[in-house]
Motif scaffolding. Structure first.
Motif, short mmCIF file in Angstrom:
data_model
loop_
_atom_site.label_atom_id
_atom_site.label_comp_id
_atom_site.label_asym_id
_atom_site.label_seq_id
_atom_site.Cartn_x
_atom_site.Cartn_y
_atom_site.Cartn_z
N PRO A 171 0.81 -1.21 0.00
CA PRO A 171 0.00 0.00 0.00
C PRO A 171 0.85 1.26 0.00
CG PRO A 171 0.05 -0.97 2.19
CD PRO A 171 0.75 -1.93 1.28
N PRO A 172 0.45 2.27 -0.76
CA PRO A 172 1.17 3.55 -0.73
C PRO A 172 1.28 4.10 0.69
CG PRO A 172 -0.37 3.51 -2.56
CD PRO A 172 -0.66 2.29 -1.72
N GLN A 173 2.46 4.56 1.05
CA GLN A 173 2.73 5.22 2.33
C GLN A 173 2.54 4.31 3.55
OE1 GLN A 173 1.12 9.20 2.73
NE2 GLN A 173 1.05 9.51 0.51
N HIS A 174 2.49 3.00 3.33
CA HIS A 174 2.35 2.05 4.43
C HIS A 174 3.26 0.85 4.19
CE1 HIS A 174 -1.11 4.04 6.32
NE2 HIS A 174 -1.56 4.26 5.08
N LEU A 224 -14.49 8.85 0.63
CA LEU A 224 -14.65 9.94 -0.34
C LEU A 224 -13.47 10.89 -0.30
CD1 LEU A 224 -18.46 10.80 0.05
CD2 LEU A 224 -17.37 8.94 -1.21
N GLU A 225 -12.28 10.39 0.05
CA GLU A 225 -11.08 11.21 0.13
C GLU A 225 -10.17 10.96 -1.07
OE1 GLU A 225 -10.95 11.11 5.05
OE2 GLU A 225 -9.29 10.26 3.89
N GLY A 226 -9.33 11.94 -1.38
CA GLY A 226 -8.32 11.78 -2.42
C GLY A 226 -8.85 11.85 -3.83
N ARG A 227 -10.04 12.43 -4.01
CA ARG A 227 -10.69 12.40 -5.32
C ARG A 227 -9.88 13.11 -6.40
NH1 ARG A 227 -14.09 15.30 -8.61
NH2 ARG A 227 -15.45 13.98 -9.88
N VAL A 285 -5.73 7.96 1.89
CA VAL A 285 -5.81 8.13 0.43
C VAL A 285 -5.88 9.60 0.03
CG1 VAL A 285 -6.88 5.89 0.11
CG2 VAL A 285 -8.34 7.89 0.43
N GLY A 286 -6.30 10.45 0.95
CA GLY A 286 -6.36 11.88 0.64
C GLY A 286 -5.00 12.52 0.45
N THR A 287 -3.95 11.81 0.85
CA THR A 287 -2.59 12.34 0.71
C THR A 287 -1.83 11.69 -0.43
OG1 THR A 287 -1.57 10.71 2.21
CG2 THR A 287 -2.54 12.68 3.22
N TRP A 288 -2.45 10.77 -1.16
CA TRP A 288 -1.74 10.02 -2.19
C TRP A 288 -1.54 10.83 -3.47
CZ3 TRP A 288 -4.30 4.46 -2.09
CH2 TRP A 288 -4.01 3.86 -0.85
N SER A 289 -0.41 10.62 -4.11
CA SER A 289 -0.11 11.25 -5.39
C SER A 289 -0.79 10.51 -6.53
CB SER A 289 1.40 11.26 -5.62
OG SER A 289 1.86 9.92 -5.83
N VAL A 290 -0.72 11.08 -7.72
CA VAL A 290 -1.28 10.41 -8.90
C VAL A 290 -0.60 9.07 -9.12
CG1 VAL A 290 -1.52 10.55 -11.41
CG2 VAL A 290 -1.98 12.57 -10.00
N ASP A 291 0.72 9.02 -8.99
CA ASP A 291 1.44 7.76 -9.19
C ASP A 291 1.08 6.74 -8.12
OD1 ASP A 291 2.68 8.59 -11.49
OD2 ASP A 291 4.54 9.20 -10.51
N GLU A 292 0.86 7.18 -6.88
CA GLU A 292 0.46 6.24 -5.83
C GLU A 292 -0.92 5.68 -6.10
OE1 GLU A 292 3.00 7.75 -1.96
OE2 GLU A 292 1.22 8.89 -2.54
#
Length: 434
Positions: free
Chosen positions: A132-135, A232-235, A182-189
């Motif tokens: 998982p991204p960032q984990h 509903l985060e990171g949209r 997920v609200g902090t994830w980049s496009v690549d993540e």
């Protein structure tokens, strides 16, 4: 599937005061008899021999059955009323809610969208396959699955697709909040998360050891065209990633009940603000949001369970009615396979389906079917439909409102009708679903 592995992470929902406008609609059984305009059942496709893909977890089996043939509205034709019922983190566990609502859908001629959490097809002992991204590897806020849970979930996914339903994605680990959420994830993540969600579906046999089971009857690279993000985060970054990967829609935001438009190439089919009977604000069209505004907990006072279920059912039916008799905008509804507050919200959903999906000109469809219909329409007609506010029907009737526009004399553009003015109402809404 163990009940603990499918528990949705619940957080505290914040509220914000906004100007709320709404409009909605839905599809159903009697509509076929009545000849609902703009959407008719396609002929059953001939069965093709399965063509296995990869390790045989998925297969190409031909055109999906049970789909509507999208047709462009004729001049002056009233739009059909669409309703989309959708499920976050779809999987089959001991509650057997997935299989139950498949039966409900067939009873009322309603197809739906099931947003699968990819980790529900990954056994606990193989959890390190998830990065998982960032984990750290093998981390998931909703756990993983066991062999029998995977077998049951695949069985329901297989049947759901064959019934005409859509299999989307709710991604994997369901991370919310500011700590790697997920609200902090980049496009690549996001692209990595999407690729892994696909991989768990495309390799469930190898990962689970259930090599003797039947494959899922679709090519997931082609089937997967839409999603709803956790909480509903990171949209914003998800939509950018999804657009680059060829997705067709997103349903991760908050909208009023008006006709949808595209955002960065994707249809914005987000959840909507709907009436909250007995309260002076509206709430999001999802079971979680009714729950958080009623009890604030999944185990509220049993004496209130019946009232809370009725309140949600009535709110959804009121939302349907104001669209059905008004602007005919699609009604978008989201849910979870959970028995919160004694199953109050599952009853509310089932009773709303029984009420709205059988009405004339109503089509209860999946998001993909709705996107197909929207893509088939004249863009100018959709632009006109978007001028109608929540619950607002055309002043001079549909025949006049969507009549063919006169051809303008050379050098002189045809006049367009003035955009109607609608009054806004104030609403309070939770910003996150769960």
């Amino acid at each position: 599937m163990k009940a603990a592995t499918m528990r949705v992470a619940v957080g505290v929902a914040a509220t914000a005061v906004i100007a709320g406008l709404a409009g909605c609609g839905g599809p159903g059984a009697d509509a076929e008899k009545e000849g609902a305009p703009g959407a008719r059942k396609a002929a059953a496709a001939p069965k093709a021999a399965p063509r296995l893909i990869g390790d045989g977890s998925t297969a190409f089996t031909g055109i999906q059955p049970g789909q509507l043939r999208p047709e462009r509205l004729k001049p002056g034709e009233r739009p059909p009323q669409f309703v989309v019922y959708s499920w976050d983190g779809a999987g089959e566990d001991s509650q057997r809610l997935f299989s139950h609502f498949r039966t409900v859908g067939k009873k009322y001629n309603a197809t739906m969208t099931y947003f699968l959490s990819g980790v529900y097809l990954l056994p606990e002992e193989k959890s390190d396959l998830y990065l998982p991204p960032q984990h750290s590897a093998g981390r998931s806020d909703i756990g993983f699955n066991d062999t029998e849970g995977i077998r049951a979930t695949v069985r329901e996914l297989r049947g759901a697709w064959q019934d005409g339903n859509e299999v989307g994605t709710h991604f994997n680990g369901h991370f919310c909040g500011t700590d790697g959420g997920v609200g902090t994830w980049s496009v690549d993540e996001w692209k990595s998360e999407i690729a892994q969600a696909k991989s768990f579906v495309k390799n469930w046999k190898s990962n689970s050891g259930l090599t003797g089971e039947q494959p899922l009857p679709f090519d997931y690279d082609k089937e997967l065209v839409g999603a709803r993000t956790p909480c509903l985060e990171g949209r914003a970054n998800f939509v950018r990633a999804a657009g680059e990967l060829g997705f067709r829609y997103d349903t991760s935001g908050v909208n009023d009940q008006i006709w949808p438009e595209k955002d960065q190439g994707l249809w914005d089919l987000s959840l909507q603000l709907v009436p909250f009977p007995g309260r002076d604000f509206e709430t999001l069209s999802m079971d979680y949001n009714f729950m958080i505004n009623q009890s604030g907990t999944v185990k509220g006072d049993p004496a209130s369970h019946e009232y809370w279920g009725d309140q949600m059912r009535d709110g959804l039916v009121q939302a349907f009615d104001r669209a059905y008799r008004g602007n005919r905008a699609p009604l978008i509804i989201g849910n979870h396979f959970e028995s919160w507050n004694g199953g109050a919200y599952m009853r509310a959903i089932e009773e709303s389906i029984a009420t709205v999906c059988v009405q004339k000109d109503v089509r209860c469809v999946s998001f993909k079917q709705l996107a197909d219909w929207l893509d088939a329409q004249d863009p100018e007609v959709l632009r006109k439909l978007r001028t109608l506010e929540v619950g607002q029907s055309p002043k001079q009737g549909w025949e006049s409102f969507l009549a063919a526009q006169p051809v303008a004399p050379a050098g002189r553009p045809a006049e367009r009708p003035a955009k109607p003015v609608a009054a806004a109402s104030h609403a309070v809404r939770p910003e996150a679903d769960h």
